[in-house]
Design a protein around this motif. Structure first.
Motif, PDB file in Angstrom:
ATOM      1  N   GLN A  74       0.831  -1.208   0.000  1.00 50.09           N
ATOM      2  CA  GLN A  74       0.000   0.000   0.000  1.00 50.09           C
ATOM      3  C   GLN A  74       0.865   1.257   0.000  1.00 50.09           C
ATOM      4  O   GLN A  74       0.550   2.243  -0.665  1.00 50.09           O
ATOM      5  N   MET A  75       1.978   1.233   0.752  1.00 50.87           N
ATOM      6  CA  MET A  75       2.901   2.380   0.820  1.00 50.87           C
ATOM      7  C   MET A  75       3.439   2.703  -0.578  1.00 50.87           C
ATOM      8  O   MET A  75       3.437   3.869  -1.023  1.00 50.87           O
ATOM      9  N   LEU A  76       3.892   1.712  -1.303  1.00 50.31           N
ATOM     10  CA  LEU A  76       4.457   1.930  -2.640  1.00 50.31           C
ATOM     11  C   LEU A  76       3.377   2.411  -3.607  1.00 50.31           C
ATOM     12  O   LEU A  76       3.622   3.316  -4.440  1.00 50.31           O
ATOM     13  N   ILE A  77       2.180   1.818  -3.522  1.00 47.44           N
ATOM     14  CA  ILE A  77       1.088   2.228  -4.412  1.00 47.44           C
ATOM     15  C   ILE A  77       0.739   3.697  -4.187  1.00 47.44           C
ATOM     16  O   ILE A  77       0.571   4.470  -5.147  1.00 47.44           O
ATOM     17  N   ASN A  78       0.633   4.098  -2.912  1.00 49.78           N
ATOM     18  CA  ASN A  78       0.268   5.482  -2.596  1.00 49.78           C
ATOM     19  C   ASN A  78       1.297   6.468  -3.137  1.00 49.78           C
ATOM     20  O   ASN A  78       0.950   7.500  -3.717  1.00 49.78           O
ATOM     21  N   LEU A  79       2.580   6.151  -2.968  1.00 49.42           N
ATOM     22  CA  LEU A  79       3.627   7.062  -3.433  1.00 49.42           C
ATOM     23  C   LEU A  79       3.663   7.144  -4.958  1.00 49.42           C
ATOM     24  O   LEU A  79       3.751   8.247  -5.536  1.00 49.42           O
ATOM     25  N   LEU A  80       3.612   5.980  -5.623  1.00 52.46           N
ATOM     26  CA  LEU A  80       3.651   5.977  -7.092  1.00 52.46           C
ATOM     27  C   LEU A  80       2.394   6.632  -7.670  1.00 52.46           C
ATOM     28  O   LEU A  80       2.466   7.408  -8.648  1.00 52.46           O
ATOM     29  N   ASP A  81       1.229   6.320  -7.091  1.00 49.73           N
ATOM     30  CA  ASP A  81      -0.023   6.911  -7.559  1.00 49.73           C
ATOM     31  C   ASP A  81       0.011   8.434  -7.397  1.00 49.73           C
ATOM     32  O   ASP A  81      -0.439   9.171  -8.284  1.00 49.73           O
ATOM     33  N   ASN A  82       0.564   8.900  -6.279  1.00 53.78           N
ATOM     34  CA  ASN A  82       0.686  10.327  -6.032  1.00 53.78           C
ATOM     35  C   ASN A  82       1.582  10.988  -7.089  1.00 53.78           C
ATOM     36  O   ASN A  82       1.273  12.062  -7.604  1.00 53.78           O
ATOM     37  N   SER A  83       2.720  10.339  -7.366  1.00 52.05           N
ATOM     38  CA  SER A  83       3.656  10.885  -8.357  1.00 52.05           C
ATOM     39  C   SER A  83       3.016  10.940  -9.738  1.00 52.05           C
ATOM     40  O   SER A  83       3.194  11.911 -10.496  1.00 52.05           O
ATOM     41  N   ILE A  84       2.268   9.895 -10.106  1.00 49.16           N
ATOM     42  CA  ILE A  84       1.614   9.871 -11.416  1.00 49.16           C
ATOM     43  C   ILE A  84       0.562  10.965 -11.518  1.00 49.16           C
ATOM     44  O   ILE A  84       0.437  11.645 -12.548  1.00 49.16           O
ATOM     45  N   LYS A  85      -0.209  11.179 -10.403  1.00 48.46           N
ATOM     46  CA  LYS A  85      -1.268  12.175 -10.408  1.00 48.46           C
ATOM     47  C   LYS A  85      -0.711  13.577 -10.642  1.00 48.46           C
ATOM     48  O   LYS A  85      -1.322  14.394 -11.327  1.00 48.46           O
ATOM     49  N   TYR A  86       0.437  13.879 -10.000  1.00 49.45           N
ATOM     50  CA  TYR A  86       0.960  15.244 -10.048  1.00 49.45           C
ATOM     51  C   TYR A  86       2.061  15.432 -11.104  1.00 49.45           C
ATOM     52  O   TYR A  86       2.760  16.440 -11.095  1.00 49.45           O
ATOM     53  N   THR A  87       2.215  14.448 -12.002  1.00 52.65           N
ATOM     54  CA  THR A  87       3.171  14.571 -13.112  1.00 52.65           C
ATOM     55  C   THR A  87       2.392  14.849 -14.394  1.00 52.65           C
ATOM     56  O   THR A  87       1.453  14.116 -14.720  1.00 52.65           O
ATOM     57  N   PRO A  88       2.755  15.905 -15.108  1.00 55.14           N
ATOM     58  CA  PRO A  88       2.018  16.229 -16.333  1.00 55.14           C
ATOM     59  C   PRO A  88       2.251  15.206 -17.442  1.00 55.14           C
ATOM     60  O   PRO A  88       3.146  14.375 -17.364  1.00 55.14           O
TER      61      PRO A  88
END
Length: 589
Positions: A482-496
């Protein structure tokens, strides 16, 4: 003290010897004069008897012969005098040169029937003489007084010899007495010196030292009393040390800081917890004013009020030095046990409530945020349901659009509740019960497979550089994932669109390092400290357009803590953000 006693003893001894010698010399001189006087009187009586045997009157030549002959034999000057003071004969002088002796004091005494005595300078023979005049009545001779005299030089010579011998005796006696006195005083002072030395050693902390004096006199009694006093003092000090040790141990074991101040607000005591709180040792703080240690005027004024009104109180203050803290302080007066009306100072028990207040604020903010996050979709759902009830349900197009919105908001509520439950579970679960073996390389591969389609749909490059066979770590596998998913998902969301997200995992020293780096919008440095707070959003306007509960990074932080790790953030606006997780590798048994 020995020197003083010796000096006093010497003075007393010297005075005693001088007085004794003076009296002795006076007695000897007096005795000698009495003996001489008796001798002269006896000789005078003898001469009287010799002259008395002559029955016919004698002429001057015969008187002179008697005076000269017997004067030489007895070693005295003999003078024969008639009733008018005329000298009839004299052993040492010519008659034509001798004056009338009628007015001489010893002659006058003899005329009165007494033995006359006198000491004076004789002008006839130019010497100081001692005179004895004996009254006589020799018939038919015209002799009324027989005077005998001796030169006082003999007495002076005798006195001089006496002075010499007595002086030598005095000196020898004085020296011998001083020698004996010195040894006696030294012997007498030995127990006192020993007691002085032992008392100094006891004062220096050697409480086992004792005095050994074998004596039945007052000095022995004093030594026994001294040893008894030392025993009692050692017993008392041992009790005090034991009590002090217990008290110090008790204060040291108290986790709350304690400060005691006197009536002038000067510090008299700090326990170890207070030393740690204020970053100062007790030795440095003792004697300083309270304001020098706790820089807060409110506390100083409160203590003044406690002293003036004699009442305990409590207050909460904020300090900036040595670090920012919120302290709750309970004050109590230090009263004398035998006189409760008198106070020695104040003791303050300090409770560091900084974290408690932060948690209270976080809880308050969390409740407010949860209420807000729940209210928004519920309001939306409620509004659309009312609209549908009021007749919009008959319009198929409107109905489907409203139902889609209700479904989206319901999903948002579901995600929010799921995240809240996950966060609550992580915070409240005993971490030690989750000691599964996690293989990071395997879990990271699964997460990349899950999120790659999402990244691809946004035209974002998601790549991973994972070191093979990373050491296993202990923890909850689902949380780690869950920790890795949250971080990667966050990065994808805020990357254009067209950006890159990179995940690197490798071993360094005794840690497993996982780095997630993106080329997104970045985060201002002022925002980073609050990044892991619940519901905190860096760009609130943008966050509303991006689906999320605001709890993702808070969940990440608590998962990292459950793995006994650390997480760091490095970001720059417009260039992207990098999250670095450092997880310790447990040693195998």
């Amino acid at each position: 003290m020995q020197r003083k006693i010796f000096i006093i003893f010497t003075i007393i001894l010297l005075l005693g010897i001088l007085m004794t010698s003076f009296l002795y010399l006076s007695l000897i001189r007096s005795s000698h004069l009495d003996e001489l006087e008796n001798k002269l009187i006896s000789n005078g009586k003898l001469i009287e008897a010799i002259i008395h045997e002559r029955e016919v009157p004698l002429n001057k030549e015969e008187y002179q012969r008697i005076a000269t002959t017997y004067g030489e034999k007895i070693g005295s000057r003999i003078t024969l005098i008639d009733g008018k003071g005329v000298v009839l004969a004299d052993t040492l002088a010519r008659l034509d040169g001798i004056k009338n002796h009628y007015n001489r004091p010893e002659i006058q005494a003899a005329y009165k029937g007494e033995v006359g005595r006198a000491t004076r300078y004789s002008a006839t023979i130019n010497e100081e003489m001692f005179y004895i005049a004996i009254p006589v009545d020799i018939q038919p001779h015209n002799i009324k007084v027989i005077r005998l005299s001796v030169n006082l030089q003999q007495i002076k010579d005798l006195n001089r010899r006496l002075y010499y011998y007595v002086g030598i005796s005095m000196l020898l006696g004085f020296l011998a007495t001083l020698l004996l006195a010195s040894r006696f005083i030294r012997k007498l002072m030995e127990p006192i010196h020993e007691m002085t030395e032992i008392s100094q050693k006891i004062a220096d902390g050697d409480l086992n030292r004792r005095v050994y004096v074998v004596s039945n006199d007052e000095m022995g009694i004093l030594a026994n009393n001294f040893n008894h006093m030392a025993d009692k003092m050692k017993e008392m000090i041992d009790k005090l040390l034991e009590s002090n040790t217990k008290f110090s141990g008790l204060l040291a074991s108290i986790i709350n800081p304690i400060i005691a101040v006197d009536n002038k607000h000067k510090i008299i005591f700090l326990n170890p917890a207070a030393e740690e709180l204020f970053q100062i040792s007790a030795d440095e703080a003792t004697g300083k004013h309270l304001l020098e240690i706790v820089r807060n005027n409110q506390l100083d004024e409160k203590i003044k009020d406690v002293f003036e009104n004699h009442r305990e109180t409590q207050l909460e203050i904020s300090i900036d030095e040595p670090t920012e803290k919120i302290l709750k302080i309970y004050t109590n007066l230090i009263r004398l046990e035998n006189d409760p009306t008198r106070t020695m100072g104040i003791v303050a028990l300090i409770q560091d409530v900084t974290e408690i207040r932060k948690l209270e604020k976080m809880r308050s903010d969390f409740v407010a945020n949860v209420s807000h996050e729940l209210k928004t979709p519920l309001t939306s759902i409620s509004g659309f349901v009312e609209t549908l009830k009021s007749g919009a349900i008959e319009d198929e197009t409107t109905r489907e659009r409203f139902l889609d919105i209700i479904d989206i908001e319901t999903g948002r509520l579901t995600r929010l509740i799921d995240d809240i439950l996950t966060l609550s579970e992580i915070e409240n679960t005993n971490i030690r019960s989750y000691k599964q073996e996690i293989h990071p390389s395997e879990v990271i591969g699964e997460v990349l497979e899950i999120l790659t389609p999402i990244a691809t749909s946004k035209d974002i490059s998601l790549t991973g550089d994972i070191e093979a066979n990373l050491p296993p770590i202990k923890g909850n596998r689902d949380w780690f994932k869950q920790m890795l998913i949250n971080l990667l998902d966050n990065s994808i969301k805020y990357t254009p669109v067209g950006g890159k997200v990179t995940l690197n995992a490798f071993k360094k020293y005794h840690n497993t390092i996982i780095s997630i780096k993106d080329t997104g919008t970045g985060i201002a440095k002022s925002e980073i400290p609050r990044l892991f707070e619940r519901f905190y959003r860096v760009d609130k306007a943008r966050s509303k357009r991006i689906a999320g509960t605001g709890l993702g990074l808070a969940i990440v932080k608590h998962i990292v803590l459950s793995l006994k790790g650390k997480i760091k953030v490095n970001s720059e606006l417009g260039k992207g953000t990098e999250f670095t997780i450092i997880l310790p590798i447990e040693k195998s048994n």
